[in-house]
Design a protein around this motif. Structure first.
Motif, PDB file in Angstrom:
ATOM      1  N   VAL A 417     -10.676 -26.882 -59.449  1.00  0.00           N
ATOM      2  CA  VAL A 417      -9.910 -25.700 -59.359  1.00  0.00           C
ATOM      3  C   VAL A 417     -11.120 -24.406 -59.170  1.00  0.00           C
ATOM      4  O   VAL A 417     -11.147 -23.662 -58.496  1.00  0.00           O
ATOM      5  N   GLU A 418     -12.071 -24.587 -60.161  1.00  0.00           N
ATOM      6  CA  GLU A 418     -13.370 -23.516 -60.151  1.00  0.00           C
ATOM      7  C   GLU A 418     -14.086 -23.860 -58.774  1.00  0.00           C
ATOM      8  O   GLU A 418     -14.496 -22.701 -58.326  1.00  0.00           O
ATOM      9  N   PHE A 419     -13.821 -24.899 -58.346  1.00  0.00           N
ATOM     10  CA  PHE A 419     -14.906 -25.000 -56.944  1.00  0.00           C
ATOM     11  C   PHE A 419     -13.838 -24.330 -56.098  1.00  0.00           C
ATOM     12  O   PHE A 419     -14.702 -23.667 -55.047  1.00  0.00           O
ATOM     13  N   ASN A 420     -12.818 -24.441 -55.847  1.00  0.00           N
ATOM     14  CA  ASN A 420     -11.870 -23.961 -54.891  1.00  0.00           C
ATOM     15  C   ASN A 420     -12.075 -22.387 -54.871  1.00  0.00           C
ATOM     16  O   ASN A 420     -12.274 -21.551 -54.066  1.00  0.00           O
ATOM     17  N   ARG A 421     -12.172 -21.670 -56.248  1.00  0.00           N
ATOM     18  CA  ARG A 421     -12.305 -20.484 -56.539  1.00  0.00           C
ATOM     19  C   ARG A 421     -13.587 -19.858 -56.072  1.00  0.00           C
ATOM     20  O   ARG A 421     -13.931 -18.821 -55.456  1.00  0.00           O
ATOM     21  N   MET A 422     -14.714 -20.664 -56.296  1.00  0.00           N
ATOM     22  CA  MET A 422     -15.927 -20.421 -55.825  1.00  0.00           C
ATOM     23  C   MET A 422     -16.121 -20.316 -54.329  1.00  0.00           C
ATOM     24  O   MET A 422     -16.759 -19.486 -53.797  1.00  0.00           O
ATOM     25  N   ASN A 423     -15.477 -21.375 -53.877  1.00  0.00           N
ATOM     26  CA  ASN A 423     -15.722 -21.282 -52.094  1.00  0.00           C
ATOM     27  C   ASN A 423     -15.071 -20.096 -51.673  1.00  0.00           C
ATOM     28  O   ASN A 423     -15.606 -19.313 -50.833  1.00  0.00           O
ATOM     29  N   THR A 424     -13.950 -19.387 -52.324  1.00  0.00           N
ATOM     30  CA  THR A 424     -13.329 -18.423 -51.641  1.00  0.00           C
ATOM     31  C   THR A 424     -14.143 -17.154 -51.861  1.00  0.00           C
ATOM     32  O   THR A 424     -14.341 -16.401 -50.871  1.00  0.00           O
ATOM     33  N   GLN A 425     -14.834 -16.964 -53.130  1.00  0.00           N
ATOM     34  CA  GLN A 425     -15.775 -15.848 -53.401  1.00  0.00           C
ATOM     35  C   GLN A 425     -16.990 -15.940 -52.246  1.00  0.00           C
ATOM     36  O   GLN A 425     -17.508 -14.966 -52.034  1.00  0.00           O
ATOM     37  N   LEU A 426     -17.340 -17.067 -52.315  1.00  0.00           N
ATOM     38  CA  LEU A 426     -18.757 -17.375 -51.305  1.00  0.00           C
ATOM     39  C   LEU A 426     -18.435 -16.865 -49.983  1.00  0.00           C
ATOM     40  O   LEU A 426     -19.312 -16.186 -49.190  1.00  0.00           O
ATOM     41  N   GLU A 427     -17.387 -17.363 -49.326  1.00  0.00           N
ATOM     42  CA  GLU A 427     -16.970 -16.789 -48.070  1.00  0.00           C
ATOM     43  C   GLU A 427     -16.952 -15.162 -47.746  1.00  0.00           C
ATOM     44  O   GLU A 427     -17.344 -14.611 -46.868  1.00  0.00           O
ATOM     45  N   ALA A 428     -16.185 -14.460 -49.005  1.00  0.00           N
ATOM     46  CA  ALA A 428     -16.310 -13.200 -48.950  1.00  0.00           C
ATOM     47  C   ALA A 428     -17.558 -12.533 -49.077  1.00  0.00           C
ATOM     48  O   ALA A 428     -18.131 -11.522 -48.439  1.00  0.00           O
ATOM     49  N   ALA A 429     -18.954 -13.517 -49.773  1.00  0.00           N
ATOM     50  CA  ALA A 429     -20.041 -12.681 -50.008  1.00  0.00           C
ATOM     51  C   ALA A 429     -20.851 -13.075 -48.876  1.00  0.00           C
ATOM     52  O   ALA A 429     -21.680 -11.970 -48.712  1.00  0.00           O
ATOM     53  N   PHE A 430     -20.612 -14.037 -48.135  1.00  0.00           N
ATOM     54  CA  PHE A 430     -21.622 -14.214 -46.972  1.00  0.00           C
ATOM     55  C   PHE A 430     -21.211 -13.394 -45.864  1.00  0.00           C
ATOM     56  O   PHE A 430     -22.223 -13.025 -44.965  1.00  0.00           O
ATOM     57  N   ALA A 431     -20.010 -12.590 -45.872  1.00  0.00           N
ATOM     58  CA  ALA A 431     -19.827 -11.752 -44.893  1.00  0.00           C
ATOM     59  C   ALA A 431     -20.688 -10.598 -44.784  1.00  0.00           C
ATOM     60  O   ALA A 431     -21.263 -10.292 -43.707  1.00  0.00           O
ATOM     61  N   GLY A 432     -21.117 -10.208 -46.011  1.00  0.00           N
ATOM     62  CA  GLY A 432     -22.096  -8.966 -45.905  1.00  0.00           C
ATOM     63  C   GLY A 432     -23.547  -9.419 -45.972  1.00  0.00           C
ATOM     64  O   GLY A 432     -24.382  -8.401 -46.206  1.00  0.00           O
ATOM     65  N   LEU A 433     -23.901 -10.613 -46.126  1.00  0.00           N
ATOM     66  CA  LEU A 433     -25.436 -11.170 -46.578  1.00  0.00           C
ATOM     67  C   LEU A 433     -26.147 -10.546 -45.321  1.00  0.00           C
ATOM     68  O   LEU A 433     -27.331 -10.564 -45.458  1.00  0.00           O
ATOM     69  N   SER A 434     -25.553 -10.926 -43.949  1.00  0.00           N
ATOM     70  CA  SER A 434     -26.547 -10.861 -42.982  1.00  0.00           C
ATOM     71  C   SER A 434     -27.124  -9.267 -42.808  1.00  0.00           C
ATOM     72  O   SER A 434     -28.109  -9.036 -42.495  1.00  0.00           O
ATOM     73  N   THR A 435     -26.327  -8.466 -43.032  1.00  0.00           N
ATOM     74  CA  THR A 435     -26.696  -7.024 -43.195  1.00  0.00           C
ATOM     75  C   THR A 435     -27.811  -6.855 -44.193  1.00  0.00           C
ATOM     76  O   THR A 435     -28.707  -6.244 -43.903  1.00  0.00           O
ATOM     77  N   GLN A 436     -27.328  -7.290 -45.402  1.00  0.00           N
ATOM     78  CA  GLN A 436     -28.381  -6.851 -46.384  1.00  0.00           C
ATOM     79  C   GLN A 436     -29.673  -7.790 -45.994  1.00  0.00           C
ATOM     80  O   GLN A 436     -31.038  -7.048 -46.331  1.00  0.00           O
ATOM     81  N   VAL A 437     -29.865  -8.721 -45.504  1.00  0.00           N
ATOM     82  CA  VAL A 437     -30.903  -9.665 -44.889  1.00  0.00           C
ATOM     83  C   VAL A 437     -31.853  -8.720 -43.963  1.00  0.00           C
ATOM     84  O   VAL A 437     -33.115  -8.504 -43.991  1.00  0.00           O
ATOM     85  N   GLU A 438     -31.168  -8.130 -43.101  1.00  0.00           N
ATOM     86  CA  GLU A 438     -31.785  -7.359 -41.953  1.00  0.00           C
ATOM     87  C   GLU A 438     -32.315  -6.000 -42.763  1.00  0.00           C
ATOM     88  O   GLU A 438     -33.515  -5.689 -42.549  1.00  0.00           O
ATOM     89  N   GLU A 439     -31.596  -5.500 -43.666  1.00  0.00           N
ATOM     90  CA  GLU A 439     -32.239  -4.100 -44.248  1.00  0.00           C
ATOM     91  C   GLU A 439     -33.537  -4.522 -45.201  1.00  0.00           C
ATOM     92  O   GLU A 439     -34.365  -4.029 -45.145  1.00  0.00           O
ATOM     93  N   LYS A 440     -33.698  -5.814 -45.811  1.00  0.00           N
ATOM     94  CA  LYS A 440     -34.815  -6.296 -46.664  1.00  0.00           C
ATOM     95  C   LYS A 440     -35.815  -6.468 -45.944  1.00  0.00           C
ATOM     96  O   LYS A 440     -36.977  -6.052 -46.037  1.00  0.00           O
ATOM     97  N   THR A 441     -35.666  -7.281 -44.613  1.00  0.00           N
ATOM     98  CA  THR A 441     -36.707  -7.310 -43.821  1.00  0.00           C
ATOM     99  C   THR A 441     -37.348  -5.985 -43.311  1.00  0.00           C
ATOM    100  O   THR A 441     -38.669  -5.967 -43.111  1.00  0.00           O
ATOM    101  N   GLN A 442     -36.646  -5.168 -42.997  1.00  0.00           N
ATOM    102  CA  GLN A 442     -37.328  -3.587 -42.530  1.00  0.00           C
ATOM    103  C   GLN A 442     -38.033  -3.213 -43.561  1.00  0.00           C
ATOM    104  O   GLN A 442     -39.080  -2.725 -43.588  1.00  0.00           O
TER     105      GLN A 442
END
Length: 830
Positions: A417-442
């Motif tokens: 059950v905890e794995f399923n909850r973690m999978n849902t949270q990771l999907e939401a977190a990965f959505a904004g990760l690309s934008t943050q990586v680009e800002e950190k690179t600059q």
């Protein structure tokens, strides 16, 4: 779960090592094996220990009982032999022999005994019949053959077979009666005869085991004194020689237990008297075993040797023969006889080993059952875990599309059950990760550009290299200093870009290796520093330039740089990096050169002023006296002026000599072993002659010291200069202490006065040339300077200690010459 989530093969677990199922099975087996092995080991050790104790006590009891029976056996034979010794006819016959020997002329009897001995040795029939056929011999024969009327006086068949000799000697140890011709004629020097005769008092004597060549066997003997009818003195000795093996075998050989257990009889030397295995006369193997089993009390031991040639743990019981030992009254040379009970260790420990074998078989069956149960239990746990493992792998790749379905009703289901909850949270977190990586690179690019600008603005050259020595970065100052462009230095070896000679490059590489090994870079030694930076003596200038390789300095073009290596932090797996900082010290070096020139000019001024000051006074005197001589008509007065001129000239020569130190240069080969005490005494005598020393009290404390290697005149001159200063400081009145001692190959000379001392602000200048606190014409200011130079030339040191108002102490240390002749000087105090 869909097919994408299942991986029953467990390939990932196999790739990493043992899988969870295998670990669980092994863990369960270890839980069963460790206590089992521990229990079996403790059971085996405890069982072996108890077997040792039980067997040892049993062997001790058996040895004690066997010793008692053998003791009775020996006592019976002593009793049987004593019946011979108390037989009335034998006693009377020996008394008649004693009386005949006492009443006859001894000088006449001696040739008769000699003839009898010769005839007996030659087996003369008459002599043999006289000893083996007399009445006493017939009594012995009847006793031995069993013809006596009393049954208890008969010798058993075994005893008759074991008896190898039976004879009687007279009071002088000569053969009186015998059964056979085997015995010798004279026995007065035999140990058994002396022990039994016992200076006429008589006692039982049992001779220890020995090999009898006539009997061709190992035998022991029983000797009993034959007392006269009044029981007052010994008139003869009955002697029986018995084969030990035949005598004791019927009593010891039947005592057997098991296949190897038996009883044996030994003496305190470890010699075997009777044993079913070992032959009589051999010694027990194992030198350390014999003292353990031949003690005075019964007991048992656990030994490393069994006495029969075998090695390993052996349990041995033992007991002495107490009655025999008391009956012999200490006659046995070896001390006593002992019984020895032994059984082979293989046979002794066979039951416990057999038990352990069956226990191991049953333990193996139990472990097999445990492994089977463990396999089924592990399968129930590992299958859900593998599903969770595959789901975690899919979550990591972002490919988990459906929730994990596990129904075990325990913690594993909650984990799914905890794995399923973690999978849902990771999907939401990965959505904004690309934008943050680009800002950190600059942001990283901005920081890198800012760092480059800061380093380029620094006027100090900074260079960064990797572990292979290739240049990774150079700021603007370093590029200007090396006159290179970026396309020329990137990824090139640093040591190819530096325009340096081989010595400087080797020094630079050496310091880099020290930094790489985390070792400190040692600063230049004091003897490597340029001499121009030290306080110098104007009379002894040493203008030596230090080698450039001893400094951390580099010359690039017209500039001089001080360099420093330092380690840099690097990314993981990228290797080590190092930095090099160059600090421009050109202006500092130029200023240092100017200071050196100024110091040289100041030293020359001091030198010139000192020479002029010291030479002007006698020179003006010479000029004045010369003019007076020109106008003087009185010849006597003119001669007086001439003498004064000579005196002024000598004073100028002395000043020049003190200035130069030593007029003629000598080599070290001209130095000889010098007695410092003798030179100090001579210097004191010279100073006392040339100064007013009527109020001077000299106290000397000399000890015998080794000589020193020096020139006597120069060492004496140094002492004269120091003593002169001390006496002048006291105005010739006061106490002067002279001391010599030797410690740790160093000779120490101490000269102490009780004068006014030296002021603290003058103490640091007393060794400077031309420095003096005396009035004009009283001193040249070179005495202590010359003394210091001479002492240092001979490898020594000189120092002054002067608490103001408490006198001055001069301490001189010189190296001892152990090869020279050591002169003993008595301690003197005056």
């Amino acid at each position: 779960m869909r097919a994408t989530m299942t991986n029953p093969s467990g390939s990932f677990s196999n790739a990493l090592g043992w899988g969870l199922k295998r670990k669980l099975i092994v863990s369960m087996l270890m839980v069963g094996v460790v206590p089992l092995l521990l229990g079996l080991s403790l059971a085996f050790l405890q069982g072996s220990k108890e077997i040792q104790v039980v067997s040892g006590e049993s062997f001790q009891a058996l040895a004690t009982e066997a010793a008692r029976k053998l003791d009775l056996l020996v006592a019976e034979e002593v009793a049987r032999t004593s019946r011979i010794a108390v037989h009335p006819d034998i006693v009377r016959a020996l008394e008649h022999r004693r009386d005949a020997l006492h009443t006859s002329d001894q000088n006449a009897a001696l040739p008769t005994l000699v003839q009898q001995r010769a005839r007996w040795a030659a087996k003369d029939p008459a002599a043999v019949k006289a000893i083996t056929g007399n009445s006493t011999a017939l009594l012995l024969q009847s006793f031995y053959a069993g013809s006596q009327s009393e049954p208890d006086q008969l010798l058993p068949q075994v005893v008759r077979a074991a008896t190898k000799k039976l004879f009687i000697t007279d009071v002088q140890g000569n053969l009186f009666a015998a059964l056979t011709t085997k015995p010798g004629f004279s026995h007065a020097d035999s140990p058994w005869w002396k022990g039994s005769y016992n200076r006429g008092v008589g006692q039982l004597y049992i001779e220890d085991l020995h090999f009898d060549e006539q009997a061709n066997a190992y035998v022991f003997s029983i000797s009993l004194p034959v007392m006269d009818s009044l029981r007052y003195e010994v008139v003869g000795v009955v002697h029986r020689v018995i084969d030990a093996k035949e005598f004791f075998s019927p009593s010891t050989h039947p005592i057997r237990f098991g296949k190897t257990g038996h009883v044996m009889l030994i003496d305190s030397r470890g010699m075997v008297l009777s044993c079913p295995i070992l032959p009589t006369g051999v010694q027990l193997s194992g030198a350390t075993l014999i003292p353990q089993v031949t003690v005075r009390q019964p007991g048992w031991v656990t030994a490393d040797s069994d006495g029969h040639g075998g090695q390993g743990t052996a349990i041995i019981g033992f007991a002495p023969l107490p009655e025999t030992s008391r009956a012999t009254n200490g006659a046995l040379e070896s001390g006593a006889w002992h019984t020895f009970v032994w059984q082979s260790s293989d046979e002794l420990f066979a039951p416990i080993r057999h038990l352990m074998m069956w226990m191991m078989i049953l333990a193996g069956i139990a472990l097999g059952l445990l492994a089977t149960l463990g396999y089924f239990a592990a399968s129930r746990i590992v299958t859900p875990v593998r599903r969770l493992q595959e789901a975690a792998r899919l979550i990591g790749r972002g490919e988990l599309q459906e929730p994990i379905q596990i129904h075990t009703g325990d913690e594993l289901e909650e984990l799914a059950v905890e794995f399923n909850r973690m999978n849902t949270q990771l999907e939401a977190a990965f959505a904004g990760l690309s934008t943050q990586v680009e800002e950190k690179t600059q942001e990283v690019q901005y920081l890198q550009k800012s760092t480059d600008q800061v380093l380029d603005a620094v006027p100090t050259p900074i260079i960064m290299i990797d572990q292979q020595g290739l240049v990774q970065y150079m700021n603007r100052a370093s590029r200007d200093a090396l006159q290179t462009q970026e396309q020329n230095w990137s990824s090139r070896p640093l040591f190819d870009l530096l325009p340096l000679d081989d010595d400087h490059l080797q020094t630079l590489r050496r310091d880099l290796r020290l930094v790489e090994e985390n070792k400190p870079i040692a600063p230049p030694r004091p003897d490597q520093e340029p001499a121009l930076k030290e306080a110098r003596d104007p009379l002894n200038q040493t203008l030596s330039q230090a080698s450039p390789s001893t400094r951390r300095e580099l010359r690039i073009g017209s500039h001089l740089y001080h360099y420093e290596w330092f380690p840099l932090e690097s990314r993981s797996g990228a290797g080590k990096r190092f930095g090099l900082v160059l600090r421009d010290t050109t202006d500092e070096s130029r200023l240092q050169d100017q200071l050196i020139q100024a110091e040289k000019s100041g030293s020359l001024d001091v030198l010139t002023a000192g020479i002029g000051h010291e030479l002007n006074n006698p020179l003006f005197g010479i000029l004045g006296l010369g003019e007076a001589i020109q106008e003087e008509a009185d010849l006597a007065r003119a001669k007086g002026y001439a003498q004064d001129i000579v005196g002024h000239g000598r004073k100028m020569a002395a000043i020049i000599r003190d200035f130069t130190g030593v007029a003629a240069r000598e080599s070290k080969s001209q130095r000889v072993p010098v007695d410092v005490t003798a030179q100090l005494e001579q210097a004191l005598a010279i100073v006392q002659t040339s100064h007013d020393c009527l109020g001077l009290n000299v106290q000397k404390h000399y000890v015998a010291v080794s000589p020193v290697t020096a020139l006597p005149d120069q060492l004496r001159l140094a002492f004269i200069n120091i003593l002169t200063n001390a006496i002048q400081a006291m105005s010739g009145r006061g106490d002067l202490w002279l001391t010599t001692e030797e410690q740790d190959d160093l000779i120490t000379i101490t000269i102490r006065d009780n004068g006014p001392g030296i002021p603290k602000h003058h103490l640091g200048k007393v060794f400077d040339p031309f420095y003096t606190t005396k009035g004009q014409g009283e001193g040249s200011g070179l005495g202590l300077t010359v003394a210091q130079r001479l002492v240092k030339k001979f490898g020594g040191e000189i120092r002054l200690e002067s608490p103001e108002g408490q006198g001055t102490t001069c301490v001189i240390t010189l190296p001892a010459d152990k090869a020279g002749v050591r002169k003993e000087q008595p301690c003197v105090s005056s």
